[in-house]
Design an enzyme around this catalytic site. Structure first.
Site, short mmCIF file in Angstrom:
data_model
loop_
_atom_site.label_atom_id
_atom_site.label_comp_id
_atom_site.label_asym_id
_atom_site.label_seq_id
_atom_site.Cartn_x
_atom_site.Cartn_y
_atom_site.Cartn_z
N GLU A 46 0.83 -1.20 0.00
CA GLU A 46 0.00 0.00 0.00
C GLU A 46 0.87 1.26 0.00
O GLU A 46 1.86 1.34 0.75
CB GLU A 46 -0.89 -0.05 1.24
CG GLU A 46 -1.83 1.11 1.43
CD GLU A 46 -2.69 0.94 2.67
OE1 GLU A 46 -3.60 1.76 2.87
OE2 GLU A 46 -2.44 -0.01 3.47
N LYS A 115 -9.06 2.53 -2.10
CA LYS A 115 -9.35 1.79 -0.87
C LYS A 115 -10.78 2.08 -0.44
O LYS A 115 -11.26 3.22 -0.50
CB LYS A 115 -8.35 2.21 0.20
CG LYS A 115 -8.38 1.39 1.47
CD LYS A 115 -7.20 1.77 2.36
CE LYS A 115 -7.10 0.92 3.61
NZ LYS A 115 -5.89 1.26 4.41
N CYS A 168 -5.52 -3.37 2.17
CA CYS A 168 -5.31 -3.47 3.62
C CYS A 168 -6.58 -3.66 4.42
O CYS A 168 -7.15 -4.74 4.47
CB CYS A 168 -4.51 -2.27 4.11
SG CYS A 168 -3.76 -2.54 5.74
#
Length: 657
Positions: A46, A115, A168
């Site tokens: 990330e 994200k 994540c």
């Protein structure tokens, strides 16, 4: 032909916080290495172009501009490479800043995936800098001189797979994006992550990823940032995992001071086969599509009309894959502690199955033919365990040994001794005279040791068992195993038949371990030695006379081939539906130098030929408990026409080189 394998990598570069030029050079080096290894898709952590721990520096225009320049640099230096790279960077979009994964190949950005879930608790403050991809309208952005689609609903199709991306925290959500991505068609999910370290967190993460991979029946590639990230408040040790349907294929080392790359081959063909078999997966996918791609919010379904977009990657030529993943030559037999647990579980299942049958019929007697071989020994041990569990007298187990023309002193002695030592009722009934009379009745030469000679003995033994069971108001416990059923290595309406077959779904390679497992846990040294000698005895039906030294002359594996090969073939044909060419590829990888290629090809063809030709025996199997992932019961896992043609399978076997 890669037979469904996709070579992927999870890479963890060294980084310097906010030094985009340094970071992209590290990433570039890993991408070039991966290309040289034939890796098709590489996943970086990330925000890997900037580093994850930039904090309020993400609000600096200079940093976002330099991140874009770094992406241009990476695209230019990998323009001639076929590899697909997934890198993280901050992307300004419609007045917001998104934490994105950029998918690049051959100098082109294929898509930007933002994200979805931004952690904003404890040490995480992502909402201070970023906006969730679901809080902005999907669209395009001008970046690196290209108009690029920005959406959390992107799926990427390569010639070998379809993949999706989450970032994540997404996988920590109650309903991760990967759950939807896989139902929409993703075979593999890549997770660009920045997962900090804390005591106990690593094991939890492994469990989380394994379960998500298994639940969604997908390949899952996880890459988390490592050395070079700020250690102001937390440490990022660098984590890399590659999972396939819950199984860990490869794992990196934490706390390394250098970059690392974790690679493996994900078997997409295997994943798709499992999804086809697991009809619940298809039902969930249909329900999702029928509900307008709903997700759950506050306990209620929230409708969304947004559709997933499929992006085609460059159609690059497939390169041959050299497998690095370990292929277990004995897929039915785990190792170490897991073998002990597996044996205990199987033994318990067999005992519970037989116990129910005894209580249902009200029988106080079971009859089992004892030959001194592996299968009948396991069946006898199951009978003993069942009677002990039910509190019944072991004398209700009637073991009948039936010496014939091929019975050797070794097997006869072991059979009789074992029955005596276990305290069951013993009967000995020779089949020789009855068979000779039968040969005379049908006009068969007793010196002609053909199929009639052999099958007559097997059917005579079965008749004795059945009639003895009638005499004693009991029932016959079958001894045949899964491997014999697959090969048809049983006499139709002979040893093929019983009232309840306790070994019916136990493969031969596991039968041996089960008997050894019992031997090692039994308190009596004499019983232990007897069981271990049975384990060491060559597998044989003992239907033809012994050799001049009185030893077994008819060895099953000399006739039909090694059981470890046949069990391997059976597992991949039955459990995964693989074609002979792929089974051959896997067998070569699994057995290494144990068998040469010609030997594997020969016995693979034998297996396919016999598997098709002997289906009629499996179509009328007695009842018996399923103990593992494979069964040939016509009422369970396997329904096949007895007259199906094997020509396609045999043709492919003949074309193997």
């Amino acid at each position: 032909m890669n037979h469904g394998f996709v070579k992927v990598a999870s890479a963890i570069p060294l980084v310097k916080v906010a030094d985009c030029q340094y970071n992209v050079e590290q990433i570039e080096s890993l991408v070039i290495q991966a290309e040289g290894k034939g890796i098709e898709i590489i996943c970086l952590p990330e925000l890997s172009l900037t580093a994850y721990t930039c904090q309020d520096l993400f609000q600096q225009q200079l940093l976002t501009d330099e991140a874009e320049m770094a992406l241009i640099h990476l695209m230019n230096t990998t323009r001639s490479l076929d590899i697909i790279s997934l890198v993280g960077l901050p992307v300004p979009f419609h007045g917001a800043l998104l934490n994105c994964a950029a998918v690049i190949q051959r100098g082109k950005i294929l898509g930007l995936v933002p994200k979805t879930y931004l952690p904003n608790y404890k040490e995480f403050y992502e909402k201070r800098w970023f906006v969730s991809g679901t809080d902005v309208s999907e669209g395009t952005v001008l970046i690196c001189g290209q108009q690029v689609t920005v959406s959390s609903r992107l799926l990427f199709r390569t010639p070998s797979c379809c993949f999706g991306i989450e970032i994540c925290e997404d996988v920590w959500a109650p309903v991760p994006p990967s759950s939807i991505l896989t139902l929409q068609g993703a075979d593999i999910v890549f997770n660009l992550s920045a997962n900090s370290d804390a005591v106990g967190k690593y094991a939890y993460l492994q469990s989380l990823l394994a379960q998500q991979s298994a639940r969604t029946i997908c390949g899952y590639v996880f890459s988390s940032c490592g050395y070079g990230e700020s250690t102001q408040d937390v440490v990022f040790s660098g984590k890399g995992f590659i999972y396939e349907n819950g199984i860990l294929l490869a794992e990196g080392k934490r706390h390394q001071l250098q970059a690392q790359m974790i690679e493996a081959e994900i078997d997409v063909e295997r994943l798709r086969a499992e999804r086809r078999t697991n009809t619940t997966f298809a039902a969930c996918a249909a329900q999702l599509k029928g509900s307008g791609n709903r997700v759950w919010e506050n306990g209620q379904p929230a409708a969304s009309n947004a559709q997933y977009t499929f992006i085609e990657t460059e159609r690059v030529p497939a390169r041959p894959i050299s497998l690095t993943r370990v292929i277990d030559p004995h897929p039915f037999v785990p190792v170490g502690k897991r073998l002990d647990e597996r044996c205990q579980e199987i033994f318990d299942i067999q005992i519970d199955g037989l116990a129910k049958r005894i209580q249902h019929t009200g029988a106080q007697t079971v009859v089992v033919g004892i030959s001194g071989g592996l299968d009948s020994t396991l069946a006898l041990l199951v009978c003993v365990g069942t009677f002990d569990k039910l509190g019944l007298n072991r004398r209700g187990i009637v073991g009948i040994t039936m010496p014939g023309f091929g019975t050797t002193d070794r097997t006869y002695t072991n059979a009789v001794n074992l029955m005596k030592l276990l305290g069951i009722t013993i009967r000995e009934i020779s089949i020789k005279e009855a068979c000779l009379q039968h040969f005379a009745d049908i006009g068969h030469d007793a010196e002609k040791h053909d199929v009639t000679y052999e099958n007559s003995q097997a059917r005579e033994r079965t008749q004795i068992l059945m009639d003895a069971a009638n005499q004693m108001n009991g029932f016959v416990v079958g001894t045949g195993d899964l491997s014999e059923l697959a090969l048809g290595w049983a006499t139709y309406n002979g040893d093929h038949m019983s009232m309840y077959g306790v070994n019916a779904s136990v493969p031969k390679t596991l039968v041996r371990h089960l008997v050894s497992w019992v031997a090692e846990r039994i308190g009596d040294d004499i019983i232990r030695r007897t069981l271990l000698d049975i384990v060491d005895t060559p597998i044989s039906p003992e239907l033809t006379p012994a050799d001049e030294q009185g030893n077994i002359a008819q060895k099953t594996e000399d006739l039909v081939g090694p059981y470890e090969l046949h069990d391997f073939f059976l597992y991949y044909l039955l459990r995964w539906g693989f074609r002979p060419a792929k089974i051959y590829l896997l067998a070569r990888q699994a057995f290494g130098q144990a068998y040469d290629d010609a030997t594997i090809r020969h016995w693979l063809r034998t297996f396919c030929r016999r598997f098709f030709a002997q289906q009629y025996k499996r179509s009328c199997l007695p009842d018996g408990p399923k103990v593992g992932s494979c069964s040939l019961s016509p009422r369970g896992d396997w329904r096949m026409p007895s007259d199906a043609s094997a020509s396609l399978w045999l043709k492919e076997c003949d074309e193997l080189g």
